[in-house]
Motif scaffolding. Structure first.
Motif, PDB file in Angstrom:
ATOM      1  N   LEU A 128     -21.548  14.328  55.849  1.00  0.00           N
ATOM      2  CA  LEU A 128     -23.077  15.014  55.461  1.00  0.00           C
ATOM      3  C   LEU A 128     -21.363  14.961  54.003  1.00  0.00           C
ATOM      4  CD1 LEU A 128     -25.871  13.633  54.682  1.00  0.00           C
ATOM      5  CD2 LEU A 128     -26.518  16.182  55.812  1.00  0.00           C
ATOM      6  N   ALA A 129     -21.844  14.963  53.443  1.00  0.00           N
ATOM      7  CA  ALA A 129     -20.645  15.085  51.450  1.00  0.00           C
ATOM      8  C   ALA A 129     -21.798  16.047  50.853  1.00  0.00           C
ATOM      9  CB  ALA A 129     -20.429  13.967  50.981  1.00  0.00           C
ATOM     10  N   ALA A 130     -22.910  15.531  51.221  1.00  0.00           N
ATOM     11  CA  ALA A 130     -24.106  16.391  50.727  1.00  0.00           C
ATOM     12  C   ALA A 130     -25.593  15.999  50.670  1.00  0.00           C
ATOM     13  CB  ALA A 130     -23.859  16.437  48.646  1.00  0.00           C
ATOM     14  N   VAL A 131     -26.749  17.152  49.995  1.00  0.00           N
ATOM     15  CA  VAL A 131     -27.868  17.059  50.115  1.00  0.00           C
ATOM     16  C   VAL A 131     -28.252  17.445  48.688  1.00  0.00           C
ATOM     17  CG1 VAL A 131     -30.082  17.608  50.933  1.00  0.00           C
ATOM     18  CG2 VAL A 131     -28.706  17.425  52.583  1.00  0.00           C
ATOM     19  N   GLU A 132     -28.847  16.164  47.810  1.00  0.00           N
ATOM     20  CA  GLU A 132     -29.188  16.906  46.658  1.00  0.00           C
ATOM     21  C   GLU A 132     -30.369  16.516  46.594  1.00  0.00           C
ATOM     22  OE1 GLU A 132     -26.071  15.824  44.130  1.00  0.00           O
ATOM     23  OE2 GLU A 132     -24.969  17.584  45.031  1.00  0.00           O
TER      24      GLU A 132
ATOM     25  N   CYS B  51     -37.174   8.163  46.968  1.00  0.00           N
ATOM     26  CA  CYS B  51     -36.822   9.421  47.738  1.00  0.00           C
ATOM     27  C   CYS B  51     -37.122  10.593  47.011  1.00  0.00           C
ATOM     28  CB  CYS B  51     -35.245   9.403  47.982  1.00  0.00           C
ATOM     29  SG  CYS B  51     -34.885   7.788  49.207  1.00  0.00           S
ATOM     30  N   ASP B  52     -37.245  11.625  47.282  1.00  0.00           N
ATOM     31  CA  ASP B  52     -37.106  12.946  47.017  1.00  0.00           C
ATOM     32  C   ASP B  52     -35.839  13.952  46.583  1.00  0.00           C
ATOM     33  OD1 ASP B  52     -40.012  13.114  46.510  1.00  0.00           O
ATOM     34  OD2 ASP B  52     -40.288  12.697  48.963  1.00  0.00           O
ATOM     35  N   ARG B  53     -35.310  13.224  48.389  1.00  0.00           N
ATOM     36  CA  ARG B  53     -33.909  13.807  48.090  1.00  0.00           C
ATOM     37  C   ARG B  53     -33.511  12.676  48.813  1.00  0.00           C
ATOM     38  NH1 ARG B  53     -33.192  18.514  51.767  1.00  0.00           N
ATOM     39  NH2 ARG B  53     -35.133  17.974  52.701  1.00  0.00           N
ATOM     40  N   VAL B  54     -31.373  12.863  48.544  1.00  0.00           N
ATOM     41  CA  VAL B  54     -30.763  12.316  49.313  1.00  0.00           C
ATOM     42  C   VAL B  54     -29.617  13.150  50.078  1.00  0.00           C
ATOM     43  CG1 VAL B  54     -29.181  10.383  49.052  1.00  0.00           C
ATOM     44  CG2 VAL B  54     -31.517  10.558  47.515  1.00  0.00           C
ATOM     45  N   GLY B  55     -29.286  12.545  51.313  1.00  0.00           N
ATOM     46  CA  GLY B  55     -28.581  13.138  51.959  1.00  0.00           C
ATOM     47  C   GLY B  55     -27.089  11.968  51.748  1.00  0.00           C
ATOM     48  N   VAL B  56     -26.226  12.094  50.941  1.00  0.00           N
ATOM     49  CA  VAL B  56     -24.483  11.347  51.355  1.00  0.00           C
ATOM     50  C   VAL B  56     -24.103  11.295  52.463  1.00  0.00           C
ATOM     51  CG1 VAL B  56     -23.383  10.447  49.680  1.00  0.00           C
ATOM     52  CG2 VAL B  56     -25.382  11.607  48.417  1.00  0.00           C
ATOM     53  N   LEU B  57     -23.882  10.128  52.931  1.00  0.00           N
ATOM     54  CA  LEU B  57     -23.006  10.049  54.290  1.00  0.00           C
ATOM     55  C   LEU B  57     -22.075   9.619  53.858  1.00  0.00           C
ATOM     56  CD1 LEU B  57     -25.500   9.075  57.110  1.00  0.00           C
ATOM     57  CD2 LEU B  57     -23.853  11.402  56.949  1.00  0.00           C
ATOM     58  N   ARG B  58     -20.561   9.973  53.909  1.00  0.00           N
ATOM     59  CA  ARG B  58     -19.756   9.611  53.858  1.00  0.00           C
ATOM     60  C   ARG B  58     -18.578   9.483  54.786  1.00  0.00           C
ATOM     61  NH1 ARG B  58     -14.523  12.151  50.252  1.00  0.00           N
ATOM     62  NH2 ARG B  58     -12.602  10.744  51.207  1.00  0.00           N
ATOM     63  N   GLU B  59     -18.163   8.311  55.956  1.00  0.00           N
ATOM     64  CA  GLU B  59     -17.697   7.994  56.928  1.00  0.00           C
ATOM     65  C   GLU B  59     -18.269   9.109  57.685  1.00  0.00           C
ATOM     66  OE1 GLU B  59     -13.627   7.935  55.780  1.00  0.00           O
ATOM     67  OE2 GLU B  59     -13.471   6.585  55.018  1.00  0.00           O
TER      68      GLU B  59
ATOM     69  N   PHE C 270     -37.375  11.249  52.306  1.00  0.00           N
ATOM     70  CA  PHE C 270     -35.518  11.517  51.820  1.00  0.00           C
ATOM     71  C   PHE C 270     -34.651  10.364  52.557  1.00  0.00           C
ATOM     72  CE2 PHE C 270     -31.734  12.845  54.286  1.00  0.00           C
ATOM     73  CZ  PHE C 270     -31.650  13.978  53.822  1.00  0.00           C
ATOM     74  N   GLY C 271     -33.655  10.508  51.752  1.00  0.00           N
ATOM     75  CA  GLY C 271     -32.699   9.271  51.350  1.00  0.00           C
ATOM     76  C   GLY C 271     -31.662   8.926  52.362  1.00  0.00           C
ATOM     77  N   PHE C 272     -31.225   8.526  53.252  1.00  0.00           N
ATOM     78  CA  PHE C 272     -29.928   8.164  53.825  1.00  0.00           C
ATOM     79  C   PHE C 272     -28.715   7.247  52.524  1.00  0.00           C
ATOM     80  CE2 PHE C 272     -29.901   9.298  58.442  1.00  0.00           C
ATOM     81  CZ  PHE C 272     -29.336  11.199  57.980  1.00  0.00           C
ATOM     82  N   LEU C 273     -28.297   8.080  52.359  1.00  0.00           N
ATOM     83  CA  LEU C 273     -27.506   6.482  50.975  1.00  0.00           C
ATOM     84  C   LEU C 273     -25.592   6.979  51.409  1.00  0.00           C
ATOM     85  CD1 LEU C 273     -27.498   5.433  48.201  1.00  0.00           C
ATOM     86  CD2 LEU C 273     -26.642   7.671  47.292  1.00  0.00           C
ATOM     87  N   GLY C 274     -25.530   5.314  51.833  1.00  0.00           N
ATOM     88  CA  GLY C 274     -23.970   5.371  52.180  1.00  0.00           C
ATOM     89  C   GLY C 274     -23.790   3.911  52.119  1.00  0.00           C
TER      90      GLY C 274
ATOM     91  N   TYR D 268     -17.373   9.709  46.430  1.00  0.00           N
ATOM     92  CA  TYR D 268     -15.949   9.141  47.849  1.00  0.00           C
ATOM     93  C   TYR D 268     -15.107   8.578  47.008  1.00  0.00           C
ATOM     94  CZ  TYR D 268     -19.512   6.660  50.667  1.00  0.00           C
ATOM     95  OH  TYR D 268     -20.313   7.294  51.746  1.00  0.00           O
ATOM     96  N   ASP D 269     -14.087  10.079  46.264  1.00  0.00           N
ATOM     97  CA  ASP D 269     -12.777  10.432  45.788  1.00  0.00           C
ATOM     98  C   ASP D 269     -12.170  10.261  47.041  1.00  0.00           C
ATOM     99  OD1 ASP D 269     -13.835   8.527  43.521  1.00  0.00           O
ATOM    100  OD2 ASP D 269     -13.848  10.051  42.859  1.00  0.00           O
ATOM    101  N   GLY D 270     -10.776   9.813  47.651  1.00  0.00           N
ATOM    102  CA  GLY D 270      -9.590  10.261  48.020  1.00  0.00           C
ATOM    103  C   GLY D 270     -10.880  10.519  49.583  1.00  0.00           C
TER     104      GLY D 270
END
Length: 330
Positions: A206-210, A195-203, A32-36, A288-290
């Motif tokens: 968790l913006a999404a898990v995909e 990674c199989d799945r990714v959690g996108v961290l924004r500030e 599982f990836g933490f991406l940010g 990361y828009d807005g």
């Protein structure tokens, strides 16, 4: 039972948000990836999971142990390999002495094989090692007791490309052997490859898990087309076309459906057409828009970094509950 279960985990440093309401699971045998980017909250999340930081609210379980209970957290860490973003190794020790200490704490079944694999000279003093060689020491320490769960924070930092490939192969081997992995990175290619799945961290949120595949599809398709006609820019300024460039070849990122793309091209005599997946960066930037609403927003990613860069590697002999009291924000 998931290897990691994170339930609305929140950590504030005073009124500054480190992470907020973070929920996800890592299944057995999953990477599982933490991406940010730096400052997104990846390191805060990992250190809170490990019990090195006390959560403001929420909870988590590692390998079935309550991560917020000190006793259970320590029991879980015996089966965990942890690689900090900055290992903070004791510079006065040799690599051999450091690894001997780690082995006494957790075991060293794979030590010799890993030392040979990464070409590590154990006789050298850690303070005399390059950044890449220090990272080798930390990698051997994290993997050598054959843990059931690996928490790896920016694991390829300082490694040359060949060693990055060796690291990736090692992760895949451990997963085949039954290990689970949580890997934080701001390197998109590394996440996509492992990674199989990714959690996108924004500030801190968790913006999404995909899945990586779904994340990539979010970026659309990269289209390059060469037509017989003279083309005006306005002809391709339609809904679904982004990053438009018009010259001898027209190129753009297409986020619409294929039928609409075919309709768009139907008015031209097409000589050449190429459609490929857009770079993963395109998908990543859609998160990361807005602005993210809420208190504690950090315009300066260094705002709450604190002393996290000096955090020790797991098992260095420093009590982790007493380190990094004011935390970090990576």
């Amino acid at each position: 039972m998931p290897a990691i279960e994170c339930r609305s985990l929140t950590k504030y440093y005073g009124d500054v948000r480190g992470i907020e309401d973070v929920s996800f699971t890592v299944e057995d045998g999953e990477v599982f990836g933490f991406l940010g980017p730096n400052g997104a909250g990846k390191t805060t999340a990992i250190r809170t999971l490990l019990g090195f930081l006390s959560p403001t609210s929420g909870g988590a379980a590692l390998l079935g142990h309550d991560a917020t209970d000190p006793g259970e957290s320590r029991a879980a860490r015996e089966r965990i390999g942890y690689l900090p973003g900055d290992p903070g190794l004791d510079e006065d020790r040799t690599a051999e002495a450091f690894l001997d200490h780690q082995a006494a704490l957790r075991g060293s079944g794979s030590r010799e094989a890993l030392v040979a694999r990464f070409g590590l000279d154990e006789s050298r003093r850690i303070g005399d090692l390059s950044r890449g060689n220090r990272q080798k020491v930390a990698l051997v320490a994290a993997f050598m007791h054959d843990p059931d769960l690996l928490l790896l924070d920016e694991p390829t930092s300082g490694l040359d490309p060949l060693l990055q490939e060796e690291f990736a192969a090692l992760v895949r081997e451990r997963v085949v052997d039954g290990a689970s992995v949580l890997l934080s990175s701001h390197v998109l290619g590394e996440v996509a490859a492992l990674c199989d799945r990714v959690g996108v961290l924004r500030e801190g949120r968790l913006a999404a898990v995909e899945s990586v595949e779904d994340l990539r599809s979010r970026g659309g398709k990269q289209v390059r087309v060469r037509v017989a006609e003279d083309v005006s820019r306005g002809a391709f300024e339609v809904r679904g076309a982004m990053n438009l460039r018009v010259g001898d070849t027209v190129s753009f990122t297409w986020t619409g459906g294929y039928d609409a793309l075919i309709d768009l091209l139907d008015g031209f005599t097409v000589h050449d057409l190429e459609i490929v997946d857009a770079p993963l960066e395109e998908a990543f930037m859609t998160f990361y828009d807005g602005d993210v609403p809420g208190p504690g927003r950090r315009d300066d990613a260094r705002g709450a970094r604190g002393t996290e860069a000096s955090a020790p590697a797991s098992g260095t002999g420093t009590d982790p509950e007493k380190t990094d009291a004011d935390g970090g924000d990576r």
